[in-house]
Design an enzyme around this catalytic site. Structure first.
Site, PDB file in Angstrom:
ATOM      1  N   ASN A  25      54.859  44.538  57.144  1.00  9.51           N
ATOM      2  CA  ASN A  25      53.568  43.356  56.660  1.00  9.51           C
ATOM      3  C   ASN A  25      52.755  43.164  57.903  1.00  9.51           C
ATOM      4  O   ASN A  25      52.215  42.085  58.154  1.00  9.51           O
ATOM      5  CB  ASN A  25      54.100  42.078  56.191  1.00  9.51           C
ATOM      6  CG  ASN A  25      55.197  41.690  57.158  1.00  9.51           C
ATOM      7  OD1 ASN A  25      55.414  42.017  58.213  1.00  9.51           O
ATOM      8  ND2 ASN A  25      56.072  40.429  56.756  1.00  9.51           N
ATOM      9  N   LYS A  63      58.453  36.568  55.254  1.00  2.19           N
ATOM     10  CA  LYS A  63      57.887  35.114  55.566  1.00  2.19           C
ATOM     11  C   LYS A  63      57.258  34.544  54.269  1.00  2.19           C
ATOM     12  O   LYS A  63      56.723  33.649  54.247  1.00  2.19           O
ATOM     13  CB  LYS A  63      56.988  35.068  56.785  1.00  2.19           C
ATOM     14  CG  LYS A  63      55.733  35.962  56.379  1.00  2.19           C
ATOM     15  CD  LYS A  63      54.876  35.676  57.575  1.00  2.19           C
ATOM     16  CE  LYS A  63      53.405  36.296  57.614  1.00  2.19           C
ATOM     17  NZ  LYS A  63      52.527  35.942  58.710  1.00  2.19           N
ATOM     18  N   SER A  92      60.968  27.772  61.972  1.00  9.36           N
ATOM     19  CA  SER A  92      59.985  27.500  60.935  1.00  9.36           C
ATOM     20  C   SER A  92      60.441  25.636  60.791  1.00  9.36           C
ATOM     21  O   SER A  92      61.390  25.533  60.308  1.00  9.36           O
ATOM     22  CB  SER A  92      59.634  28.029  59.894  1.00  9.36           C
ATOM     23  OG  SER A  92      59.170  27.484  58.908  1.00  9.36           O
ATOM     24  N   ALA A  93      59.366  25.133  60.656  1.00 13.17           N
ATOM     25  CA  ALA A  93      59.549  23.595  59.903  1.00 13.17           C
ATOM     26  C   ALA A  93      60.076  23.553  58.693  1.00 13.17           C
ATOM     27  O   ALA A  93      60.302  22.413  58.159  1.00 13.17           O
ATOM     28  CB  ALA A  93      58.204  22.830  60.198  1.00 13.17           C
ATOM     29  N   TYR A 104      63.672  31.675  51.965  1.00 17.80           N
ATOM     30  CA  TYR A 104      63.080  31.989  53.469  1.00 17.80           C
ATOM     31  C   TYR A 104      63.536  30.764  54.223  1.00 17.80           C
ATOM     32  O   TYR A 104      63.817  31.109  55.281  1.00 17.80           O
ATOM     33  CB  TYR A 104      61.463  31.609  53.400  1.00 17.80           C
ATOM     34  CG  TYR A 104      60.689  31.678  54.383  1.00 17.80           C
ATOM     35  CD1 TYR A 104      60.777  32.770  55.443  1.00 17.80           C
ATOM     36  CD2 TYR A 104      60.022  30.523  54.812  1.00 17.80           C
ATOM     37  CE1 TYR A 104      60.056  32.560  56.654  1.00 17.80           C
ATOM     38  CE2 TYR A 104      59.514  30.472  55.840  1.00 17.80           C
ATOM     39  CZ  TYR A 104      59.496  31.606  56.935  1.00 17.80           C
ATOM     40  OH  TYR A 104      58.946  31.539  58.118  1.00 17.80           O
ATOM     41  N   LYS A 119      65.986  31.088  57.921  1.00 15.86           N
ATOM     42  CA  LYS A 119      65.403  30.604  59.197  1.00 15.86           C
ATOM     43  C   LYS A 119      66.714  29.767  59.745  1.00 15.86           C
ATOM     44  O   LYS A 119      67.303  29.948  60.655  1.00 15.86           O
ATOM     45  CB  LYS A 119      64.173  29.939  59.198  1.00 15.86           C
ATOM     46  CG  LYS A 119      63.066  30.842  58.977  1.00 15.86           C
ATOM     47  CD  LYS A 119      62.817  31.665  60.231  1.00 15.86           C
ATOM     48  CE  LYS A 119      61.516  32.350  59.968  1.00 15.86           C
ATOM     49  NZ  LYS A 119      61.115  33.456  61.181  1.00 15.86           N
ATOM     50  N   TYR A 159      57.604  26.396  63.915  1.00 18.80           N
ATOM     51  CA  TYR A 159      56.247  26.262  63.743  1.00 18.80           C
ATOM     52  C   TYR A 159      56.092  25.187  62.707  1.00 18.80           C
ATOM     53  O   TYR A 159      56.840  25.063  61.747  1.00 18.80           O
ATOM     54  CB  TYR A 159      55.597  27.587  63.381  1.00 18.80           C
ATOM     55  CG  TYR A 159      56.119  28.556  64.093  1.00 18.80           C
ATOM     56  CD1 TYR A 159      56.488  28.333  65.624  1.00 18.80           C
ATOM     57  CD2 TYR A 159      56.114  29.843  63.734  1.00 18.80           C
ATOM     58  CE1 TYR A 159      57.032  29.516  66.256  1.00 18.80           C
ATOM     59  CE2 TYR A 159      56.317  30.911  64.591  1.00 18.80           C
ATOM     60  CZ  TYR A 159      56.860  30.827  65.682  1.00 18.80           C
ATOM     61  OH  TYR A 159      57.094  31.806  66.449  1.00 18.80           O
ATOM     62  N   PHE A 160      54.806  24.645  62.717  1.00 16.35           N
ATOM     63  CA  PHE A 160      54.309  23.816  61.655  1.00 16.35           C
ATOM     64  C   PHE A 160      53.253  24.689  61.091  1.00 16.35           C
ATOM     65  O   PHE A 160      53.672  25.760  60.053  1.00 16.35           O
ATOM     66  CB  PHE A 160      53.837  22.486  62.091  1.00 16.35           C
ATOM     67  CG  PHE A 160      54.769  21.411  62.142  1.00 16.35           C
ATOM     68  CD1 PHE A 160      55.100  20.674  61.279  1.00 16.35           C
ATOM     69  CD2 PHE A 160      56.001  21.535  63.183  1.00 16.35           C
ATOM     70  CE1 PHE A 160      56.236  19.696  61.285  1.00 16.35           C
ATOM     71  CE2 PHE A 160      57.047  20.722  63.089  1.00 16.35           C
ATOM     72  CZ  PHE A 160      57.135  19.884  62.368  1.00 16.35           C
ATOM     73  N   ASN A 161      52.094  24.516  60.885  1.00 20.06           N
ATOM     74  CA  ASN A 161      51.079  25.359  60.394  1.00 20.06           C
ATOM     75  C   ASN A 161      50.242  26.040  61.179  1.00 20.06           C
ATOM     76  O   ASN A 161      48.775  25.763  61.383  1.00 20.06           O
ATOM     77  CB  ASN A 161      50.396  24.573  59.301  1.00 20.06           C
ATOM     78  CG  ASN A 161      51.216  23.779  58.522  1.00 20.06           C
ATOM     79  OD1 ASN A 161      51.990  22.799  58.403  1.00 20.06           O
ATOM     80  ND2 ASN A 161      51.160  24.430  57.075  1.00 20.06           N
ATOM     81  N   ASN A 208      49.730  31.364  52.888  1.00 18.29           N
ATOM     82  CA  ASN A 208      49.211  30.166  53.438  1.00 18.29           C
ATOM     83  C   ASN A 208      47.779  29.634  52.957  1.00 18.29           C
ATOM     84  O   ASN A 208      47.103  30.554  52.430  1.00 18.29           O
ATOM     85  CB  ASN A 208      49.464  30.048  55.002  1.00 18.29           C
ATOM     86  CG  ASN A 208      50.818  30.414  55.516  1.00 18.29           C
ATOM     87  OD1 ASN A 208      51.799  29.781  54.984  1.00 18.29           O
ATOM     88  ND2 ASN A 208      51.007  31.583  56.378  1.00 18.29           N
ATOM     89  N   GLY A 223      57.746  20.493  44.881  1.00 18.35           N
ATOM     90  CA  GLY A 223      58.576  20.542  46.423  1.00 18.35           C
ATOM     91  C   GLY A 223      57.525  20.171  47.368  1.00 18.35           C
ATOM     92  O   GLY A 223      57.864  20.035  48.593  1.00 18.35           O
TER      93      GLY A 223
END
Length: 351
Positions: free
Chosen positions: A36, A97, A137-138, A161, A165, A190-192, A212, A308
């Protein structure tokens, strides 16, 4: 000059981190399967970091391969020792991811993300390399009623996913406990991440449907997609759209450098750190800022809320600020400007 192994170094966050590391004088082995990502990325990284007097072309080495290939990993570590320059640390980005894909194909995600990490740690232990920064990841926090999430927030991933993590974080915790006087480990949640390098040479190039929001924005603005869909306009926020913590990918990359250097300078330890700005931005605010900064308009529509989703998620980043002396300095306008520059200079990504 310390030699590092960067797994998944051709990816979005990995490539930007390579830029930061090379500028600090590190020598890099970049291992990537390119499932990817694109091999051209490292050429761009060299272009950004090189100059007429000091090219980085002899400081970064790209190896195409998969972490599930134990023999390949062992060869990387053993060859490095044979050359008299052992790998002194690892930054581990490699992994699949996509939340949606992980739900449809969990076996693939557990195999790639978890088994690959097991192989990596096995080789590290065998060849006495016990410093690792892990790309977490958050998403491991799951749904929360808290607006600001500290590292002590309840852990409850909502998809495979996120579960993978968390599984790697648990694995790293167990490895650390087995030899607490040897391992140096940092889990960066991480956030965004959005934006791109300010040169426009490297950026996010998702294969297929983006995972995203931001790539959807840039692709709609570029005419690659008809319109942007915003999920929900009746959330309990000021404008009715979800609020998230967006961070410039270069600030995130600098956080990896500082986490690594903290581990190398201090006694063996395990750190869990949030990497976000601590600032909330709504989806509409992001869209409007993108349009304003880049002087364009883009079509969008509202749809029902997604299952969600939660109204607001912002990082409590106080621990990263204090432990790493890290300060995310790029604002939302920088993120939108740099991300659009990447898109306009590379309308088809790295193709």
């Amino acid at each position: 000059m310390k030699r590092l192994l960067i797994t998944g170094g051709s990816g979005f966050i990995g490539s930007h981190t390579c830029v930061v590391l090379l500028k600090q004088g590190y020598e890099l082995y970049v291992l990537d399967s390119h499932c990817n990502s694109h091999p051209k990325v490292i050429d761009r990284v060299v272009k950004i970091t090189g100059d007429e007097e000091s090219s980085t072309i002899n400081k970064v080495f790209l190896i195409e391969g998969d972490l599930r290939d134990q023999n390949l990993l062992n060869k990387l570590f053993s060859d490095s020792i044979y050359q008299g320059k052992p790998i002194e640390g690892v930054i581990h980005f490699a992994g699949l991811k996509s939340v949606q894909e992980s739900t449809a194909n969990p076996l693939l995600y557990w195999d790639s993300n978890v088994n690959g990490s097991i192989n990596l740690l096995r080789s590290m232990d065998q060849f006495d390399c016990r410093t690792i920064v892990f790309s977490s990841s958050a998403t491991i926090y799951g749904a929360s009623k808290k607006s600001f999430l500290p590292e002590t927030s309840p852990i409850n991933p909502l998809n495979p996913y996120g579960q993978t993590k968390l599984a790697v974080e648990k694995l790293l915790r167990d490895v650390f406990k087995s030899s607490p006087n040897k391992w140096r480990i940092s889990n960066l949640r991480y956030f965004n991440p959005i934006g791109a390098h300010s040169s426009g040479e490297i950026g996010e190039d998702p294969l297929g449907i983006p995972n995203n929001l931001f790539p959807f924005i840039t692709q709609v603005a570029a005419g690659r997609r008809e319109k942007l869909t915003i999920f929900g306009k009746d959330w309990p926020t000021l404008d009715g759209t979800c609020i998230r913590d967006y961070i410039h990918v270069m600030d995130l990359a600098e956080g990896h450098l500082l986490a690594l250097e903290c581990l190398l300078a201090e006694e063996p330890q395990l750190m869990n750190l949030n990497l976000g700005t601590g600032l909330g931005t709504s989806v509409l605010e992001l869209v409007n800022t993108f349009q304003s900064v880049n002087n364009l308009e883009m079509p969008y529509e509202f749809a029902s809320r997604r299952k969600g989703d939660v109204p607001q998620i912002i990082a409590d980043n106080s621990m990263a600020l204090s432990r790493l002396h890290w300060n995310p300095s790029r604002n939302l306008e920088d993120m939108c400007r740099d991300g659009w520059k990447w898109q306009t200079l590379n309308p088809k990504g790295y193709l």
